[in-house]
Structures are given as structure tokens and as C-alpha cells.
Design an enzyme around this catalytic site. Structure first.
Site, PDB file in Angstrom:
ATOM      1  N   GLU A 143      -3.431   7.280   8.705  1.00 18.13           N
ATOM      2  CA  GLU A 143      -4.580   8.179   8.884  1.00 18.13           C
ATOM      3  C   GLU A 143      -4.784   8.593  10.336  1.00 18.13           C
ATOM      4  OE1 GLU A 143      -8.024   6.658   6.895  1.00 18.13           O
ATOM      5  OE2 GLU A 143      -7.203   7.193   4.945  1.00 18.13           O
ATOM      6  N   TRP A 183      -6.050   4.666  -3.066  1.00 19.67           N
ATOM      7  CA  TRP A 183      -4.659   4.343  -3.420  1.00 19.67           C
ATOM      8  C   TRP A 183      -4.363   2.857  -3.252  1.00 19.67           C
ATOM      9  CZ3 TRP A 183      -0.305   3.763   0.360  1.00 19.67           C
ATOM     10  CH2 TRP A 183      -0.782   3.424   1.631  1.00 19.67           C
ATOM     11  N   ASP A 184      -5.254   2.137  -2.559  1.00 18.68           N
ATOM     12  CA  ASP A 184      -5.095   0.690  -2.375  1.00 18.68           C
ATOM     13  C   ASP A 184      -4.761   0.027  -3.712  1.00 18.68           C
ATOM     14  OD1 ASP A 184      -6.821   1.937  -0.485  1.00 18.68           O
ATOM     15  OD2 ASP A 184      -7.682   0.023   0.121  1.00 18.68           O
ATOM     16  N   LYS A 218      -1.892   4.351  12.620  1.00 16.44           N
ATOM     17  CA  LYS A 218      -2.962   3.431  12.223  1.00 16.44           C
ATOM     18  C   LYS A 218      -2.382   2.299  11.365  1.00 16.44           C
ATOM     19  CE  LYS A 218      -7.367   3.461   9.684  1.00 16.44           C
ATOM     20  NZ  LYS A 218      -8.201   4.224   8.758  1.00 16.44           N
ATOM     21  N   GLN A 219      -1.418   2.664  10.520  1.00 13.39           N
ATOM     22  CA  GLN A 219      -0.919   1.715   9.525  1.00 13.39           C
ATOM     23  C   GLN A 219       0.494   2.104   9.110  1.00 13.39           C
ATOM     24  OE1 GLN A 219      -4.128   3.875   7.321  1.00 13.39           O
ATOM     25  NE2 GLN A 219      -3.261   2.721   5.621  1.00 13.39           N
TER      26      GLN A 219
HETATM   27  C1  BGC Z   1      -7.093   3.180   5.234  1.00 10.97           C
HETATM   28  C2  BGC Z   1      -6.708   3.767   3.903  1.00 10.97           C
HETATM   29  C3  BGC Z   1      -7.385   2.975   2.798  1.00 10.97           C
HETATM   30  C4  BGC Z   1      -8.881   2.918   3.015  1.00 10.97           C
HETATM   31  C5  BGC Z   1      -9.578   2.028   2.009  1.00 10.97           C
HETATM   32  C6  BGC Z   1      -8.602   3.168   5.357  1.00 10.97           C
HETATM   33  O1  BGC Z   1      -8.969   2.563   6.564  1.00 10.97           O
HETATM   34  O2  BGC Z   1      -6.545   3.918   6.302  1.00 10.97           O
HETATM   35  O3  BGC Z   1      -5.310   3.698   3.748  1.00 10.97           O
HETATM   36  O4  BGC Z   1      -7.105   3.547   1.578  1.00 10.97           O
HETATM   37  O5  BGC Z   1      -9.138   2.394   4.295  1.00 10.97           O
HETATM   38  O6  BGC Z   1      -9.137   0.721   2.099  1.00 10.97           O
END
Ligand code: BGC
Length: 794
Positions: A488, A361-362, A592-593
Site C-alpha cells: 500500500e 483480502w487478509d 509497506k509489506q
Molecule cells: C494492509 C492491508 C490489509 C489491511 C487490513 C493494511 O494495513 O496494508 O494489506 O488488508 O491492513 O489488515
């Protein structure tokens, strides 16, 4: 870790002033070149030493089994991994009897420059061989923006002392040996010898290798030719074998003489085209590059970039590091998207094998929001690629017992390849992210052909998924249970607020699109009842709120969870995913984010300013930024909630992710989302740009250290430039490709203004309201200060 001084601060260049062998793998990613189709890591011309050899073709992958300790229904059976394809960068040099190798002899100077305006990687070396012969080597490498299948290297050698015998061996090498992988989920699986040879050819000044993957059945061809300028007696020959081809160029150089070799490379691959067809394809690409010639390839590169910077450049006065970093970020975003032509943009672009070369999804939520306003045709190509994978997404939905389309959490070709449900398929928000990018693209460009051919169907199939995944409870409220949002460290939760609000936009966007295009809707068998059910679900969508704390909940019940003991967590224990079991992370209030904070950015229309301020404060204290997809969003929301210095700190963190290797894995490729995020921090953060429902609005406000911020956007084919100073803003409009009246209505701090091409508009910035107390981050996780309070900065 990259030391801060590794790349001196220069506005248009990333210059590696000296070679540090401990940082080779990082600089190979940072200085990588790509045009979205071909990607070449910045391996040294002579191939060794290296951190990680890497040459990639977008979507050229191999399949591998995904073994499970305990199998279950619906688990994907095969993984996809990007392949390190035939290396065409290799140019070895023999000086008298000694191979040029920086580990031997004496390196008098070594400089490499990634030039963001020329689109080249330049290298200048002065080396003295162990036998005492000094030479100067210069190479300039490019991956062409104008000729998609072509890369080229201009390589020059001259003696600095006596007459010297030099031999250049320029190669194509398949199945290079790769270093063994670390035990880190962010690293790619290593495929051993993934390429089976099919054909090799040598002819005078060049050669060709054709290979095929064993399981994915993709065939690739790499071809090279050389244009040699040297002394009269220069001998050129080529030999080829199944896995390598080599052109050898030998001559004696007197002092003052020079050997100059232009190596032209062409790559192609296909799952359908026959071997002869592919062979001819790369042959033709080489012929066309040869016809153009080195000088014009360079000129084309410069012109392409001039046009890009004209539409996309950002000027930041007061923070030269950020100035450099945001251009570096934009450059990599462009490189990843420029010529992708119906292909995905992976999380690392084509700069390394991290995350197996997968797209997440990035792309839709971080990279496309930049491309949509700066290089919209590249954004359209990525969405057209998503559209081309719709059948696979429909199949996946059916396997899961759902309607519509379930797009993969991670993939190269379009199949779900995530073997871990909680941070894989359960992240259903990917569908809403694709829908959001689709709506944003359509609203920003008014590309009606795209809307009819691609947009409506993407919106309809993703809306169908939400309608079948969620349900109305007995009071009528719509819930989406058992899904994972962006954070996550929380998984399989109920009513994740980001997912629900993005799904809401998706459902309404689909309903509006079918109303605008009834014929397309009819072909997709959407009837009145179905679109009414989307509206119902959207208007009754659950948005969890904690009345007692007065904040929204990231998902139902989140604010009741046990707190994480940050004081007892050592700095070395981050990222927590490498030191703690997931079950422990999932049941605590640790993010995490950005998740809810991300919802407040993209669905800012769903929150009041007071809610945003309180929520931001609450989630700041629980967000550890173990993902690089967080600081940019925290920057945007810090700016909106009035914490401008904190926003500046986060901007710095996002912008420097790769230049400082702050996640210690730039060696596997750059963090494209975070690089794009530095643009978002500036434009959506300090520029306050939003486009909710197609209404373009700005609320600029600068932090104390930034004296001026200029950025440009394409909107409805018009170019808007916004120039922000501490007290006022000027909006300029220029005609674009299809100017439609040359005026634009937008909101400035909530007030409508009209900007015309004939007259820029300057308006004051209203005073900001009293900011709330500065939010606190978890112990030890505050960003490095860059703003006014930063010691030692002027
Ligand atoms: C992140 C995800 C991201 C993925 C790829 C993961 O560490 O939590 O949001 O899509 O990395 O960049």
C-alpha cells in the site's frame, strides 16, 4: 506496549498472571472469545474498569455516510461499521456495602487464563473490600462452539473471612458508551447509541432486550437466564428497561458457603425475521443451553477443540515462545471461522472494532490457507459467503464499466466501503485472491458440490473482470494497468506482478473449471471463445523484469523510482503512513509489506530459484513491514531462499504480533492474518509446503534452534502428519472422514514419494546449497533475532 513477561510462556494457555490496568484494552483483545458468530472481548465481568467494551455479532453492522471533500463518480456513498451489541457479559458484585472494583480495596491476586484446549476464559481473584471483607471470585466464560447462538459464564463468590452479604447484578446493557476514537485510519468510527430499543422483558431469573439499528435495518435480540446455587435464603429478581435488563441475586454467605451463578446468554439477529420470531429464536437457544447445562457445554467445548487440535496442532521443539504463539494464533483463527456459517471473517475476527470490523483480502490469502487444511468446512462457508455477495460485486463492476465481478476491498455486507480509491477499489487483486482460495479449497478437498454450486461461478466472474480490466498491447502482451497491489506504499501502478500472476492463475483456473463443468458454464453463458480469451490473456500476461539489475519489478517502472532515505528516517516515524504523505511514499522504492515477495510464495511456480534469491535480496532492503501482513511472508521466502535463521526471526515477529502488541494497536483487536501467518511460516516456510496446481509438495528444512517441527494437514479427506527433524522427515498418513484408498503421492524436495496409511515414510533432507549473503533490511527495520545468533537464548 505489552511487556514480554505479560503472558508467561506455557504451551496451552495464555495466562495473565496479574492485572495491569494500562494493558486492559490489549488483554481484552488477546483473551477474547468467539465462535465466529458471537465475539466477546475479555472485559472484566464487572464491566469497569475497561479499555474498550465489546460484544459483536458477525455481520451486525450499521451504515454511516462516507463524506468526501471532493466527490467523484463511483465513490461508495455509505460506510459499514461493526456495532458493539448488547453486552451480556456484565456481572456486578456487591460485597456487604462495597462494589467489587479492582481499583478500590486490595487485589490480593488476580489471574486470567485463556485455555486453548478447554476453550474458556477463567478468572480467579482474591479481593479485600475497602471495609476489609475478603472474597474469592471465580468466573469461567465460554462462547460455545457447539451451540452457535450461546455464550455462558459460571460465576462463583465465597467469603474468605466473616459472614458476608453479597449481591450479584447480572445484566444486559445496550448502547454502552465507547471511548472516543484516535486519529488513526486503522481504528473504527464510533457510533453513538446505534441501537433503537424495540422490546424488553423480565421474568424471574432472566430477561430479554430487542433492538434495531436505525439505518441498516438489522434487528437483534439478546436474552439471559440464570441457574443459581446458593444458601437457602437466596433472593432472585429481574427488572427490564429499554436499554438494560438486570437480574439481582442476593444472599448472606457464611464462611465455607458459596454462591454459584451460571449465566446463559443467547444472541440472534436478522434483517428479515419479525420481532416475535427473533424473540422466540433466542428463547429457544436459551432453553437448549439450559437443557445441556454448564458441565455439558464445557464438555462440548473440550470435545470440539480436541477434534480441532487433532487435525491442526503444530509442535515446535526448541522455541517455547513460538510454540505457545502458534497455538494461540490457531486458536484465534478457529474462533474466527468455526461457526461463521456464510459470513465473512473480518481482519480482527470478532475481537475488536479495528478497521470498522471489515473483511479484506487478509481472509482469502492468510486465514483461509490455514483453515483449508485444518477446518475446511469453515473455509467453504466463507467462500460461500463471497458467492452470496456476487450480485453486489457484479453491480460494482458495472458501475466501474467492467465485466464480471469486482469484489469490495473492504466490507461487512458485501458493498464496497473503501472511500480511498488508491488503497481501495484499485486493489483489484482481491478478486484473484478469492479465486485462489476457491481453487486451493477445491484442490485440497475435492468438494465437487462446492465446485459446481459456488466455485465455477466465482472463477468465471473474477476471470471476466480481468479480461475486461486488462488489455493486449499491439505486440499481443496482456497488461493490467492502474491497479494497486498488496504493497500500500505503491498505488495505481501498471502490471503489478502479484496482481498479474494471481490474475493469470485465476484466468487459467476459470478456463479449466468451465471445461470440467460444461453445463455450469453454459448456464453462466461462457462459450468457447470467451474461455479461449482467458487462456490468451493468461499466456501473454506481462511480468515486469529489470534486465540491468537482474530482478523482477514489483510493478512496471518500480526499480527506476527514487530510493527512500532510510538512514534519515527516525524509528518514531514508523509506520510511515502516519508521518508522511502518500504521494511521497508512492513515488519511491519503499514497500509497506511483501508484494513481489508474496507473489514468490503463492506463485512460486512462476520464478526460478535464482530469481527468487535475487528478488528476495533486493526487496528485503526496501520493505519496512508497516503492515502486520508482511513478516510471515518474508519468513516463508527467507526459508525458501536458504536464510533459515532470518526466517526464524520473521516467524517470531509474526507469531508475537499480538502477544507483544508489536504494532501498538492490539487494543482494537487481534491481527488475524499475522496469527494465521505464524502457521504459514512454519508449514510453508520450514515445512516448505506448496500446493501449486494441486500438487502437494514439501521441502522441509529447520533453523538451528528448532530441533523438531510436527504439523498436520487434511488433504483429500486424509490426515497427513509431517514430522521434521534436522536431518530427516517422517510422513504419516491417517484415514480421514472419507478415505479413498489410503495413499498419497507427494513431492519431497522435488522427488515423488508415496505415503500409505499402513507405513510411514522417513526420508533424508538433502544438503542445502551455499546460501547467498544475508540480505539487509532498511536501517533500523531488521527483525529481532531469534535464531542461532540470538543472544541469551539456548
Ligand atoms: C494492509 C492491508 C490489509 C489491511 C487490513 C493494511 O494495513 O496494508 O494489506 O488488508 O491492513 O489488515
Amino acid at each position: 506496549m505489552i511487556r514480554e513477561s505479560a503472558y508467561p510462556c506455557e504451551p496451552w494457555r495464555i495466562r495473565e498472571a496479574a492485572l495491569d490496568l494500562d494493558l486492559l484494552a490489549q488483554s481484552e483483545s488477546v483473551l477474547a472469545l468467539s465462535n465466529g458468530h458471537i465475539g466477546l472481548r475479555a472485559n472484566l465481568d464487572e464491566g469497569e474498569p475497561h479499555g474498550l467494551p465489546g460484544s459483536y455479532l458477525n455481520s451486525f453492522y450499521e451504515l454511516r455516510p462516507l463524506p468526501y471533500a471532493e466527490a467523484g463518480y463511483g465513490y461508495p456513498e455509505q460506510g459499514q461499521t461493526i456495532v458493539n451489541v448488547t453486552n451480556g457479559k456484565l456481572i456486578r458484585l456487591l460485597v456487604d456495602d462495597e462494589p467489587f472494583d479492582v481499583r478500590y480495596g486490595e487485589v490480593r491476586s488476580h489471574e486470567r487464563v485463556l485455555d486453548l484446549r478447554e476453550g474458556t476464559l477463567d478468572r480467579r481473584v482474591e479481593w479485600v473490600s475497602p471495609a476489609g471483607q475478603a472474597v474469592r471470585v471465580r468466573s469461567t466464560r465460554l462462547v460455545s462452539f457447539t451451540q452457535r447462538a450461546v455464550a455462558a459464564i459460571c460465576y462463583e463468590v465465597e467469603p474468605l473471612g466473616d459472614e458476608t452479604r453479597v449481591v450479584i447484578q447480572s445484566g444486559l446493557v445496550a448502547n454502552e458508551e465507547l471511548p472516543v476514537t484516535k486519529k488513526d485510519p486503522r481504528v473504527a468510527a464510533v457510533l453513538e447509541e446505534p441501537l433503537e430499543p424495540e422490546q424488553h422483558l423480565a421474568n424471574g431469573a432472566g430477561g430479554l432486550l430487542i433492538h434495531r439499528t436505525r439505518t441498516s435495518g438489522l434487528r437483534m435480540a439478546a436474552a439471559m437466564t440464570h441457574v443459581v446455587e446458593g444458601p437457602e435464603r437466596t433472593v432472585v429478581s429481574t427488572e427490564a428497561f429499554p436499554d438494560w435488563a438486570r437480574t439481582t441475586i442476593a444472599c448472606v454467605l457464611k464462611p465455607g458457603e458459596r454462591l454459584r451463578v451460571v449465566k446463559l446468554l443467547a444472541y440472534g439477529f436478522s434483517s428479515r425475521r419479525s420481532l416475535p420470531a427473533l424473540r422466540d429464536q433466542v428463547g429457544a437457544a436459551l432453553a437448549s443451553a439450559r437443557l445441556t447445562g454448564w458441565d455439558d457445554l464445557c464438555r462440548g467445548q473440550r470435545e470440539y477443540l480436541d477434534a480441532f487440535w487433532d487435525a491442526a496442532d503444530v509442535r515446535v521443539d526448541g522455541d517455547p515462545e513460538v510454540q505457545q504463539a502458534v497455538r494461540f494464533g490457531l486458536f484465534h483463527v478457529l474462533q474466527a471461522g468455526a461457526r461463521n456459517e456464510m459470513r465473512p471473517i473480518p481482519a480482527k475476527g470478532l475481537t475488536g472494532p479495528g478497521y470498522d470490523g471489515h473483511v479484506f483480502w487478509d481472509t482469502e490469502m492468510f486465514v483461509l490457507p490455514v483453515l483449508i487444511y485444518t477446518q475446511p468446512q469453515a473455509a467453504a462457508q466463507v467462500l460461500r459467503w463471497r458467492h452470496a455477495t456476487l450480485d453486489l460485486a457484479r453491480d460494482r463492476a458495472r458501475t466501474l464499466g467492467l465485466r464480471g465481478a469486482a469484489f469490495p476491498w473492504r466490507t461487512i455486507r458485501g458493498h464496497e466501503t473503501s472511500g480511498y480509491w488508491p488503497a481501495g477499489t484499485a486493489a483489484f487483486h482481491i478478486g484473484a485472491d478469492i479465486a485462489d482460495a476457491t481453487l486451493r479449497y477445491i484442490r485440497a478437498t475435492r468438494d465437487e458440490a462446492f465446485e459446481r454450486e459456488v466455485g465455477v461461478e466465482l472463477l468465471v466472474e473474477t476471470a471476466r473482470l480481468w479480461r475486461s480490466l486488462g488489455h493486449h498491447d499491439r505486440h499481443g502482451a496482456f497488461h493490467i494497468d492502474g491497479v494497486t497491489g498488496p504493497d500500500e506504499y505503491s498505488a495505481v501502478a501498471h502490471d503489478n506482478i502479484y496482481t498479474n500472476l494471481m490474475a493469470q492463475r485465476n484466468l487459467l483456473g476459470a478456463a479449466e473449471a468451465v471445461a470440467r463443468h460444461p453445463d455450469v458454464a453454459a448456464a453462466l453463458e461462457v462459450d468457447e471463445e470467451e474461455s479461449a480469451s482467458w487462456r490468451d490473456a493468461a499466456t501473454t500476461m506481462s511480468v515486469p523484469y529489470d534486465d540491468e539489475l537482474g530482478v523482477h519489478q514489483q510493478s512496471e517502472g518500480f526499480t527506476r523510482f527514487q530510493e527512500w532515505d532510510f538512514d534519515a528516517t527516525d524509528p518514531e516515524q514508523y509506520p510511515l503512513l502516519l508521518t508522511h504523505p502518500y504521494f511521497d511514499l508512492y513515488r519511491r522504492q519503499v514497500c509497506k509489506q511483501a508484494d513481489l515477495v508474496l507473489a514468490m510464495h503463492w506463485r512460486g511456480d512462476a520464478f526460478t530459484p535464482e530469481q527468487k534469491a535475487r528478488n528476495f535480496h533486493y526487496y528485503e532492503a526496501r520493505t519496512v513491514r508497516d503492515s502486520s501482513l508482511s513478516s510471515c511472508t518474508q519468513s516463508v521466502m527467507a526459508a525458501e531462499t536458504g536464510h533459515l535463521e532470518l526466517a526464524h526471526d520473521y516467524l517470531g515477529e509474526a507469531a508475537m504480533t499480538d502477544l507483544h502488541d508489536s504494532h501498538s494497536n492490539t487494543s482494537d483487536g487481534v491481527h488475524l492474518a499475522s496469527l494465521a501467518g505464524s502457521w504459514l511460516s512454519l508449514v510453508a516456510g520450514f515445512g516448505g509446503m506448496r500446493d501449486h496446481d494441486g500438487v502437494l509438495s514439501f521441502a522441509p528444512r529447520l533453523p538451528s534452534r528448532i530441533a523438531r517441527l510436527d504439523f498436520s494437514l487434511l488433504w483429500h479427506g486424509l490426515r497427513l502428519r509431517v514430522s521434521v527433524r534436522p536431518d530427516e522427515v517422517t510422513y504419516y498418513l491417517r484415514e480421514g472422514d472419507h478415505d479413498d484408498g489410503s495413499q498419497l503421492e507427494l513431492l519431497h524436495h522435488g522427488a515423488p514419494i508415496i505415503v500409505r496409511t499402513s507405513a510411514p515414510v522417513t526420508v533424508g533432507i538433502p544438503p542445502s546449497r551455499q546460501p547467498d549473503p544475508e540480505p539487509q533490511q532498511p536501517a533500523g527495520r531488521a527483525p529481532v533475532r531469534r535464531g542461532a545468533a540470538s543472544p541469551g537464548l539456548t
